[in-house]
Design a protein around this motif. Structure first.
Motif, PDB file in Angstrom:
ATOM      1  N   ASP A 179      41.533  32.654 -34.472  1.00 25.21           N
ATOM      2  CA  ASP A 179      41.284  33.403 -35.841  1.00 25.21           C
ATOM      3  C   ASP A 179      40.658  32.692 -36.915  1.00 25.21           C
ATOM      4  O   ASP A 179      41.224  31.734 -37.470  1.00 25.21           O
ATOM      5  CB  ASP A 179      42.917  33.372 -36.482  1.00 25.21           C
ATOM      6  CG  ASP A 179      43.259  33.773 -37.861  1.00 25.21           C
ATOM      7  OD1 ASP A 179      42.430  34.402 -38.357  1.00 25.21           O
ATOM      8  OD2 ASP A 179      43.857  32.973 -38.452  1.00 25.21           O
ATOM      9  N   PRO A 230      33.639  39.566 -36.248  1.00 26.16           N
ATOM     10  CA  PRO A 230      34.198  39.999 -35.656  1.00 26.16           C
ATOM     11  C   PRO A 230      34.696  39.906 -33.996  1.00 26.16           C
ATOM     12  O   PRO A 230      35.287  40.141 -33.360  1.00 26.16           O
ATOM     13  CB  PRO A 230      35.521  41.228 -36.971  1.00 26.16           C
ATOM     14  CG  PRO A 230      33.961  40.742 -37.543  1.00 26.16           C
ATOM     15  CD  PRO A 230      32.734  39.684 -37.497  1.00 26.16           C
ATOM     16  N   THR A 260      31.969  34.558 -39.999  1.00 24.09           N
ATOM     17  CA  THR A 260      33.070  34.492 -38.151  1.00 24.09           C
ATOM     18  C   THR A 260      32.328  36.596 -38.009  1.00 24.09           C
ATOM     19  O   THR A 260      32.086  37.308 -38.811  1.00 24.09           O
ATOM     20  CB  THR A 260      34.151  34.412 -37.747  1.00 24.09           C
ATOM     21  OG1 THR A 260      35.145  35.455 -38.890  1.00 24.09           O
ATOM     22  CG2 THR A 260      34.778  32.776 -38.443  1.00 24.09           C
ATOM     23  N   ALA A 289      36.382  41.931 -29.304  1.00 26.89           N
ATOM     24  CA  ALA A 289      36.507  40.917 -30.538  1.00 26.89           C
ATOM     25  C   ALA A 289      36.076  39.818 -29.820  1.00 26.89           C
ATOM     26  O   ALA A 289      35.739  39.386 -28.331  1.00 26.89           O
ATOM     27  CB  ALA A 289      38.538  40.610 -29.978  1.00 26.89           C
ATOM     28  N   ARG A 316      38.088  30.685 -39.355  1.00 24.05           N
ATOM     29  CA  ARG A 316      37.514  31.865 -40.465  1.00 24.05           C
ATOM     30  C   ARG A 316      36.613  30.975 -41.772  1.00 24.05           C
ATOM     31  O   ARG A 316      36.365  29.793 -40.905  1.00 24.05           O
ATOM     32  CB  ARG A 316      38.540  31.822 -41.290  1.00 24.05           C
ATOM     33  CG  ARG A 316      39.888  32.518 -40.732  1.00 24.05           C
ATOM     34  CD  ARG A 316      41.422  32.330 -42.010  1.00 24.05           C
ATOM     35  NE  ARG A 316      42.958  33.191 -40.935  1.00 24.05           N
ATOM     36  CZ  ARG A 316      43.067  32.786 -41.563  1.00 24.05           C
ATOM     37  NH1 ARG A 316      43.961  32.428 -42.620  1.00 24.05           N
ATOM     38  NH2 ARG A 316      45.037  33.310 -40.830  1.00 24.05           N
ATOM     39  N   ALA A 367      36.904  35.467 -33.282  1.00 26.22           N
ATOM     40  CA  ALA A 367      37.971  36.394 -34.113  1.00 26.22           C
ATOM     41  C   ALA A 367      38.771  36.015 -33.456  1.00 26.22           C
ATOM     42  O   ALA A 367      40.541  36.214 -33.818  1.00 26.22           O
ATOM     43  CB  ALA A 367      37.424  37.481 -33.643  1.00 26.22           C
TER      44      ALA A 367
END
Lengths: 183, 299
Positions: free
Chosen positions: B249, B230, B228, B242, B251, B246
């Motif tokens: 969330d 950020p 990912t 962002a 991952r 990100a």
């Protein structure tokens, strides 16, 4: 519809050494490679040289192409990268001033682009677009393809491509306006 | 055909039409694709297969052949009269590889970036995520100067310079060694699907069939998040923001099952499901993480 062999079949045949199959692939995408290079170079002679070089590279690396569906974007990418390398090799580098500390005014009313109708500025703005938007714009307006043809070529739906073109036009305008504000 | 498409978008506004006219005005001159294809075939020349596989051997072979030819020229007795017949040895020697060929054969491709000017508290260079560069990567410049990436965009990065100064137009280089760099190089060189959704902020790849089945994905097709991003800047004049991935969330290691209720089997599906025209606030991604199903959304 047309009975023409699809890319995958042509790639398979070309991998086996069938020059006629490869010739058909080149003919099919020559304008794409040329347009991609022209968007960087702005010069037809150099763009054609790069288009040819692109297909020489495609031929040499065809065995390694794992996803035939990625052929188009691969060709666009090779042509663009080759054109950028060509510029570097020939030191046609334009000094760029300090980056602007500029905020775009989203609410700014439409102003004519008369003052910015400049080929170099357009090319520079095209260069700043994301690959997918630039490809969509060039396919539509430089290769003169219909959305259905673009969809057939890229595997992306005509609706998504139309949205990509519209977003690309908007982004192009923002970029030109930003550069114009700096001039 | 075209009539089915709702084309009542930006291209049909006065601003849009003006840009379309601008693009069309500066379209490249027409080109003859057939003649171009013939020229390409003439450049390719020999059939595929053996010749290409010999590619790695050609430089030493050329060197050896050239040495033999040179020895032949130096040590052979000089004829009394000059013959016009070309040397059969020289005739069969392929052209020596160019510098570009040698560079092409490098085990690790090189990333070359140019300094474009100042950006924030650093410099802007013309390479970014698409080249496999990430925050923290370093490139070498002339005179032992080092440039460390402090922020990335898709096409550009911001660098902090250590050990000297760099002028606009200076070249920075680094060998492509990280996974991201090698992945980018593979796409550039071989067209391998990079699985890159930089605008979204994730790189993905197809999940092996066996793993997908173990996870209970009925048709055995899904995507795994490999990385990912950020944050990235979309405009080099502004600070990085962002990414959606990100904010969600998402991952590395997550298996994407659905996006906005649509089952995602491959990169193409993901691109279409993300849609980009959607309101990001309505974005919803269903993933499998650690054996559990999670719904990630921004609302």
């Amino acid at each position: 519809m047309t009975g023409a062999p699809d890319d995958e079949a042509l790639i398979t045949q070309a991998r086996r050494g069938d020059h006629e199959a490869f010739r058909l692939l080149v003919e099919r995408y020559y304008r794409a490679a040329y347009a991609s290079a022209y968007a960087v170079l702005g010069n037809a002679g150099d763009a054609e040289e790069i288009a040819q070089e692109t297909f020489v590279q495609v031929y040499e690396k065809l065995d390694r192409l794992r996803e035939p569906g990625a052929l188009t974007s691969w060709i666009w990418r090779i042509a663009r990268d080759s054109a950028l390398k060509y510029i570097r090799k020939n030191k046609r580098i334009k000094a760029v001033g300090d980056a602007p500390d500029l905020k775009l005014d989203e609410e700014r009313p439409h102003e004519p682009l008369v003052a910015t109708e400049d080929k170099e500025q357009l090319m520079a703005a095209l260069g700043e677009l994301p690959d997918d938007m630039r490809e969509a714009l060039l396919m539509r307006y430089w290769e003169d393809l219909e959305y259905e043809q673009m969809a057939e070529r890229t595997g992306v739906s005509a609706t998504a491509l139309y949205q990509r073109v519209c977003r690309g036009l908007k982004r192009l305008r923002e970029t030109i306006e930003r550069k114009d504000a700096l001039a | 055909m075209s009539s089915e498409l709702d084309t009542d978008g930006y291209d049909n506004t006065p601003e849009g039409r003006e840009l379309v006219a601008l693009l069309q005005r500066y379209a490249p001159p027409a080109v003859d694709s057939r003649a171009g294809a013939q020229a390409v075939l003439a450049r390719i020349g020999k059939p595929r297969g053996r010749v290409l596989r010999l590619g790695n051997w050609l430089p030493p072979l050329v060197g050896a052949a050239a040495a033999v030819a040179l020895a032949f020229v130096i040590f052979s007795p000089k004829p009394d009269t000059q013959l016009d017949t070309p040397s059969p040895v020289a005739k069969d020697i392929p052209a020596p590889p160019t510098q570009a060929d040698i560079r092409h054969d490098r085990r690790f491709p090189e990333i070359v970036a140019l300094v474009r000017g100042a950006s924030g508290d650093g410099l802007l260079i013309d390479a970014g995520l698409k080249d496999g560069l990430r925050v923290g990567d370093t490139l070498s410049g002339p005179g032992g100067v080092t440039a460390r990436i402090t922020a990335v965009g898709v096409f550009e990065s911001r660098v902090a310079v250590v050990g000297g100064t760099l002028m606009t137009g200076a070249e920075l280089r680094t060998a492509a060694t990280t996974d991201a760099q090698l992945r980018a190089a593979k796409f550039a060189e071989f067209g391998e699907d990079p699985g890159a959704f930089f605008g979204f902020g994730a790189l993905v790849s197809g999940l092996p069939l066996s793993e997908a089945r173990m996870l209970g994905i009925s048709d055995g097709a899904a995507l795994r998040v490999d990385e990912t991003i950020p944050a990235l800047f979309k405009d080099p004049a502004s600070d990085p923001q962002a990414t959606l991935a990100a904010q969600l969330d998402l991952r590395a290691g997550d298996v994407i099952v659905e996006v906005n209720g649509t089952h995602v089997r491959n990169s193409s599906d993901l691109g279409q499901a993300l849609g980009w025209s959607l309101d990001p606030k309505l974005l919803s991604v269903r993933v499998l993480r650690g054996g559990k199903q999670l719904d990630l959304n921004l609302r």
